[in-house]
Structures are given as structure tokens and as C-alpha cells.
Write a protein that holds these residues in place. Structure first.
Motif, PDB file in Angstrom:
ATOM      1  N   VAL A  23       0.981  -1.190   0.016  1.00 11.53           N
ATOM      2  CA  VAL A  23       0.015  -0.126   0.289  1.00 11.53           C
ATOM      3  C   VAL A  23       1.020   1.365  -0.053  1.00 11.53           C
ATOM      4  O   VAL A  23       0.453   2.314  -0.767  1.00 11.53           O
ATOM      5  N   SER A  32      -5.228   3.555  -3.989  1.00 10.27           N
ATOM      6  CA  SER A  32      -6.480   3.604  -3.844  1.00 10.27           C
ATOM      7  C   SER A  32      -7.410   3.633  -5.079  1.00 10.27           C
ATOM      8  O   SER A  32      -8.628   3.220  -5.087  1.00 10.27           O
ATOM      9  N   THR A  52      -6.189  -3.577   4.938  1.00 10.13           N
ATOM     10  CA  THR A  52      -5.238  -2.854   5.993  1.00 10.13           C
ATOM     11  C   THR A  52      -6.180  -2.350   7.161  1.00 10.13           C
ATOM     12  O   THR A  52      -5.886  -2.529   8.191  1.00 10.13           O
ATOM     13  N   ARG A  78     -12.191   2.696  -2.806  1.00 12.12           N
ATOM     14  CA  ARG A  78     -11.866   4.115  -2.379  1.00 12.12           C
ATOM     15  C   ARG A  78     -11.149   4.647  -3.641  1.00 12.12           C
ATOM     16  O   ARG A  78     -10.403   4.131  -3.996  1.00 12.12           O
ATOM     17  N   ASP A 137      -7.168  -0.677   1.076  1.00 14.65           N
ATOM     18  CA  ASP A 137      -7.470  -0.043   2.400  1.00 14.65           C
ATOM     19  C   ASP A 137      -8.256  -1.185   3.025  1.00 14.65           C
ATOM     20  O   ASP A 137      -8.304  -1.070   4.245  1.00 14.65           O
TER      21      ASP A 137
END
Length: 463
Positions: A22, A29, A90, A215, A87
Motif C-alpha cells: 500500500v 486506492s 489494511t 475508495r 485499504d
């Protein structure tokens, strides 16, 4: 770093690798991750990992999938979620050591037991929506859209090729169900499907990905930012063009929604997202039965294997009339119908959804259960067992001049609850200020003062 997981990595290491990717993949994203693994005893071929921060294009994705399926099992299980971003791993994956709070326990267990899973954290969007097409071309077989209940009734050929697609929903914070709860439910579906396949001793290749990211952050270059303060422009909300129904060479009905969700009560509410099957390059919806003319339009969306129903139709019926009071034509969305395995559920909407016939109609949220604009036709109608939810809903059934919507008539009026609250609060503050000024004006000073060096003031009683 972008990781192609080697055989000695455990499921925990895979999720840690996803976490590191990431930060090194830049603004990831706006891309969609892909996780692939195979059944125990059937390792996938080792592949060269892409460079750190590299976004995998559609052609590169096709190369990865072709290499994996060359020697891997030909029974492919595609878990295709409506939305997914890095995301989500995570935030909800327990990658910081809090495994009890993870939303992906079944996925982690599969990655831990697989000999050589493959993780691609950044697929180009919208190329990620072409995964079903690429798999179909590689396997040479048509896809089957299933759920765990339907899968348990099938018997697969261990030596044959099959493409089984399981659609998984996704929820935003604005919905009634939290994203973590939806992801946990999807993980449980993955566990159920794999248990059924393992019980039949069928070797498989599993893929977990999504049609689009959950996202999306608009990237802005620092070099292009103006020095002076300017108004910010909202990013475009439509990742795909609207759905078109054509009568001849020109479109006559346009339809779009960011999230298109249906829920059916079967002891508990079961949700299914239809957005990915309706819009974009991977859309599988059929418009058979749709019609349009100058006074009536009917948009029919045909699906298969939705919530255990083999046939499923979502129908929007619209009409156009002239009203003498306003001196113009208006169109109304008269009703929304669900037809499923010979049954029907009807929602009335003509009182709430209407617009001038030259315009399109748009509303941020059209639902049948929360501030409903769709209401069951009768108290005993099958519609009471269904919930419909359309986010960023927009439709136009008349006077369509191209592939873009006409000017939109929005469902939100000018005097919204927020506007009324602001007006009432301002009025209350104005009244308080007026009363305070009035009290200050009424203050009077004394007309006589006592001099300590002189005689005391004597005030007669008659005064």
C-alpha cells in the motif's frame, strides 16, 4: 512492494506484504487488488513479481492469468466483489497483529495452506472488470453465476474446465450494514464454497478480486495547483457510462446508479449487488422485453441466479402525460417490479419520482425502507419481502438525444431540513438580539445624585 507470494510465505506474511504494498505502490486506492491461490497439492507456477509501484495493465493481467492456468487446476472459482481496495485489507484484515478482529479469517487460512499464492495489489481500473472475460477466453467455457446453495447441488468434473462466479456485495458507511460486517459475510461465503468443493475432491484455482475500487482518490499534481485560492471541483461520480436501451440506431432510455442493491427476507435479510452485472465492461444484464415510445417506456433488466432465483427481472415502468396546470409534459416512474421464478413484487413510485419530460430524474438515494420513495402496492404484496436500494439513481425515459443525460431534476427541494434548521436558528438568534437591544435602550440614568459633602437628599413621600 507489490508482491507475488512465494510458496514458503504464510497467510500472515501475505497480508503483511499486502500492507507494505500500500505504501510503496503510491496512490493505489484507485486500483483493484487480486488474490489467487490453488487447492492443496496443486501449486501455481512461479511468476516474476512486477516492479514496486507498478500498475498492472489489462494485457499484463491476461498474461498472469494465462500463465497461472497453464498448469494449474482448470476449475476456477472467481469471487467477484462489487468493490475492493487495498485499504480494506489494511483496515479490516488484522494485519497489525489483531487477528481476532480480522474480517478475512477464511481467506488468510487458504493463503496459509496454499503452496504458491499470487497477490497483485494494483490492477488497472477499469481493466480489472475484464477478469471474467479473460478467464472465459482462457478456459473456453461459459461462466456460471452461483451461490453456495446452488453449488451444493452441482457435481463438477475434476478433469474438466469450469468457470464459477460468485458475486459478493460491498457496503459503505452510509448503508445500514458496516463494511466490516459485509466483508466478514463475504469471507464466510468463500469458506462455504471452498468446503463444498473440497468435499467433492475437486482441484480448483480461486481468485478474489472486484470490479472497481471501494475508495477512489482524485490525484492532483502539485505543479498544476494554482497559487491563489480557488473553488474545489468534485470528482466525477460516474465511472461508467449509463446503461442504454436503443430503439433503432438511437437510445431512448438511459439508466445509471452507483449502487444497485436488492435484499430478500429468507429468515434474515440477504443482500445482492447488481451494479457490476448492470454497468461497465463486465455487464451481463440483458434488456430483452424493454420498449419505448412517445407515451410509455419500459426498461427490463434480466439477470440469472440472483439470491437462489434462476430467473430475475427488474422492471422500470414510466409514462408521459400533459398537465394543463403547468402547461407542459411530465414523466413519472409509475412502478418498479421484481419478477422472480414466476412470482412478482410491485413497488409504486409515481407519487415521488417524476420530472419534466425533457429532463432526467436524479436522486442521491432511492430506497423502499429508509425515507422510502418506493412503496409496496398493497400490504399483502410480495414487495413487503423485498428491499430495494439505489444510490446516485438517475433515469430518463423520454426525449433522449444522445448517450448523455439531459438536465437533471433532483429529488431534493430547495427547502431541505438543513435549510429550515438554519433559517429557524437564525430567526431565534435575531429575536434574542432584538430583545437584548430593546432592554439596553430602556435603561435610564438617575436624575438626582447624593453629594457626600452636602446635606442628604430628602425625598418627600408624595413623590
Amino acid at each position: 512492494m507489490v508482491v507475488s507470494v512465494v510458496s514458503k510465505m504464510t497467510g500472515t506474511a501475505v497480508f503483511i506484504a499486502i500492507l507494505f504494498s500500500v505504501f510503496s505502490a503510491g496512490s493505489c486506492s484507485a486500483q483493484v487488488p487480486l488474490v489467487m491461490w490453488s487447492s492443496e497439492g496443486y501449486p501455481l507456477p512461479q511468476q516474476v513479481a512486477p516492479l514496486a509501484g507498478h500498475i498492472i495493465s489489462g494485457s499484463q493481467l491476461a498474461s498472469y492469468l494465462k500463465t497461472a492456468l497453464t498448469s494449474g487446476p482448470q476449475n476456477v472459482l472467481l469471487f467477484l466483489q462489487d468493490k475492493l481496495s487495498m485499504d480494506d485489507f489494511t483496515v479490516y484484515g488484522g494485519v497489525f497483529g489483531n487477528k481476532q478482529d480480522s474480517a478475512f479469517p477464511a481467506l488468510e487460512a487458504e493463503l496459509r495452506s496454499s503452496a504458491s499464492p499470487l497477490v497483485l495489489p494494483a490492477l488497472s481500473w477499469p481493466d480489472s472488470g475484464a477478469v471474467p472475460r479473460i478467464l472465459q477466453e482462457q478456459l473456453g467455457t461459459s461462466p456460471l453465476y452461483l451461490d453456495p446453495e446452488t453449488l451444493s447441488q452441482l457435481r463438477l468434473n475434476a478433469s474438466g474446465s469450469s468457470l464459477l462466479i460468485f458475486r459478493l456485495p460491498y457496503s459503505t458507511d452510509a448503508d445500514m450494514i458496516s463494511p466490516k460486517a459485509v466483508l466478514s459475510g463475504n469471507d464466510d461465503i468463500i469458506r462455504q464454497v471452498l468446503n463444498i468443493i473440497k468435499a467433492q475432491a475437486i482441484p480448483y484455482t480461486a481468485i478474489y478480486t472486484a470490479v472497481r475500487p471501494s475508495r477512489v482518490i482524485q490525484e492532483v499534481s502539485l505543479e498544476t495547483l494554482p497559487v491563489a485560492r480557488t473553488l474545489l471541483q468534485a470528482p466525477a461520480s460516474e465511472p461508467y457510462p449509463p446503461l442504454e436501451f436503443r430503439s433503432g440506431a438511437s437510445p431512448c432510455i438511459l439508466f445509471w446508479a452507483e449502487n444497485l442493491t436488492v435484499s430478500h427476507f429468507q429468515g434474515q435479510w440477504r443482500r445482492h449487488g447488481l451494479s457490476a452485472q448492470t454497468f461497465g465492461s463486465s455487464a451481463s444484464v440483458s434488456l430483452t422485453g424493454s420498449t419505448c415510445n412517445q407515451t410509455h417506456s419500459r426498461l427490463v433488466l434480466n439477470y440469472q441466479n440472483i439470491l437462489n432465483f434462476r430467473t430475475f427481472r427488474l422492471i422500470f415502468s414510466m409514462s408521459r402525460r400533459f398537465y394543463q396546470v403547468s402547461g407542459r409534459h411530465w414523466f413519472t416512474l409509475d412502478q418498479v417490479e421484481l419478477e422472480y421464478d414466476g412470482q412478482k413484487a410491485t413497488f409504486n413510485s409515481s407519487r415521488n419520482i417524476y420530472a419534466p419530460s425533457e429532463y432526467s430524474y436524479r436522486c442521491k438515494s432511492v430506497t423502499s425502507f429508509r425515507d422510502p420513495l418506493l412503496t409496496p402496492r398493497t400490504a399483502n404484496d410480495n414487495a413487503t419481502l423485498w428491499r430495494l436500494s439505489f444510490d446516485d439513481f438517475q433515469i430518463q425515459g423520454f426525449n433522449v438525444t444522445g448517450s448523455d443525460f439531459s438536465y437533471a431534476s433532483d429529488c431534493a427541494s430547495f427547502f431541505t431540513p438543513g435549510v429550515w434548521m438554519g433559517l429557524l436558528t437564525s430567526l431565534l438568534m435575531l429575536l434574542v438580539l432584538t430583545y437584548g437591544l430593546h432592554m439596553i435602550i430602556q435603561l435610564r440614568t438617575m436624575d438626582r445624585f447624593d453629594d457626600p459633602k452636602g446635606p442628604a437628599i430628602a425625598v418627600p413621600q408624595n413623590e
